[in-house]
Design a protein around this motif. Structure first.
Motif, PDB file in Angstrom:
ATOM      1  N   SER A 193     -13.743  17.885   2.077  1.00  0.00           N
ATOM      2  CA  SER A 193     -14.931  18.760   0.522  1.00  0.00           C
ATOM      3  C   SER A 193     -15.068  17.724   0.227  1.00  0.00           C
ATOM      4  CB  SER A 193     -14.112  20.149   0.922  1.00  0.00           C
ATOM      5  OG  SER A 193     -12.889  19.637   0.199  1.00  0.00           O
ATOM      6  N   GLU A 194     -14.372  16.428  -0.390  1.00  0.00           N
ATOM      7  CA  GLU A 194     -14.522  16.042  -1.100  1.00  0.00           C
ATOM      8  C   GLU A 194     -15.082  14.552  -0.883  1.00  0.00           C
ATOM      9  OE1 GLU A 194     -10.664  14.539  -2.909  1.00  0.00           O
ATOM     10  OE2 GLU A 194      -9.876  16.977  -3.789  1.00  0.00           O
TER      11      GLU A 194
ATOM     12  N   SER B 135       0.691  -1.174   0.111  1.00  0.00           N
ATOM     13  CA  SER B 135      -0.185   0.057  -0.068  1.00  0.00           C
ATOM     14  C   SER B 135       1.263   1.123   0.213  1.00  0.00           C
ATOM     15  CB  SER B 135      -0.795   0.127   1.201  1.00  0.00           C
ATOM     16  OG  SER B 135      -1.456  -1.526   1.648  1.00  0.00           O
ATOM     17  N   ASP B 136       0.446   2.346  -0.195  1.00  0.00           N
ATOM     18  CA  ASP B 136       0.993   3.498  -0.461  1.00  0.00           C
ATOM     19  C   ASP B 136       0.029   4.686   0.626  1.00  0.00           C
ATOM     20  OD1 ASP B 136       2.690   3.775  -2.319  1.00  0.00           O
ATOM     21  OD2 ASP B 136       1.288   3.996  -4.018  1.00  0.00           O
ATOM     22  N   TRP B 137       1.116   5.438   1.200  1.00  0.00           N
ATOM     23  CA  TRP B 137      -0.019   6.363   2.311  1.00  0.00           C
ATOM     24  C   TRP B 137      -0.174   7.148   1.848  1.00  0.00           C
ATOM     25  CZ3 TRP B 137      -2.166   3.615   6.747  1.00  0.00           C
ATOM     26  CH2 TRP B 137      -1.486   2.473   6.533  1.00  0.00           C
ATOM     27  N   LEU B 138      -1.024   7.794   2.088  1.00  0.00           N
ATOM     28  CA  LEU B 138      -1.188   9.241   1.580  1.00  0.00           C
ATOM     29  C   LEU B 138      -1.536   9.878   3.244  1.00  0.00           C
ATOM     30  CD1 LEU B 138      -3.421   9.200  -1.639  1.00  0.00           C
ATOM     31  CD2 LEU B 138      -1.145   9.005  -1.342  1.00  0.00           C
ATOM     32  N   VAL B 139      -1.217  11.626   3.310  1.00  0.00           N
ATOM     33  CA  VAL B 139      -1.425  12.094   4.297  1.00  0.00           C
ATOM     34  C   VAL B 139      -2.450  13.909   3.929  1.00  0.00           C
ATOM     35  CG1 VAL B 139      -0.793  12.275   6.455  1.00  0.00           C
ATOM     36  CG2 VAL B 139       0.698  11.628   4.963  1.00  0.00           C
ATOM     37  N   PRO B 140      -3.774  13.519   3.410  1.00  0.00           N
ATOM     38  CA  PRO B 140      -3.959  15.146   2.734  1.00  0.00           C
ATOM     39  C   PRO B 140      -4.450  15.642   4.148  1.00  0.00           C
ATOM     40  CG  PRO B 140      -6.036  12.529   2.586  1.00  0.00           C
ATOM     41  CD  PRO B 140      -4.113  12.153   2.918  1.00  0.00           C
TER      42      PRO B 140
END
Length: 64
Positions: free
Chosen positions: A61-62, A49-54
């Protein structure tokens, strides 16, 4: 346009808190000024997996 990726929110990271050190994040630096979510995104290859930190605001909002 922006590529949309789908993943699972694994944690909420409050502003000022570091991201868990065992998580390999695909971005240069994590801005500690904002509340963030830790999102696990399965790789297209099916391996790992990749990890994102938005920013929390961006994700909220999305969200529908």
């Amino acid at each position: 346009g922006k590529r949309r990726r789908h993943g699972t929110v694994r944690a909420f990271v409050p502003a000022g808190e570091p991201v868990p050190s065992d998580v390999k994040i695909r971005c240069e630096s994590v801005n500690l000024v904002h509340d963030r979510y830790l999102v696990e995104v399965p790789r297209v290859s099916g391996r790992g997996s990749d990890w994102l930190v938005p920013k929390a605001k961006t994700l909220e909002s999305e969200a529908v």
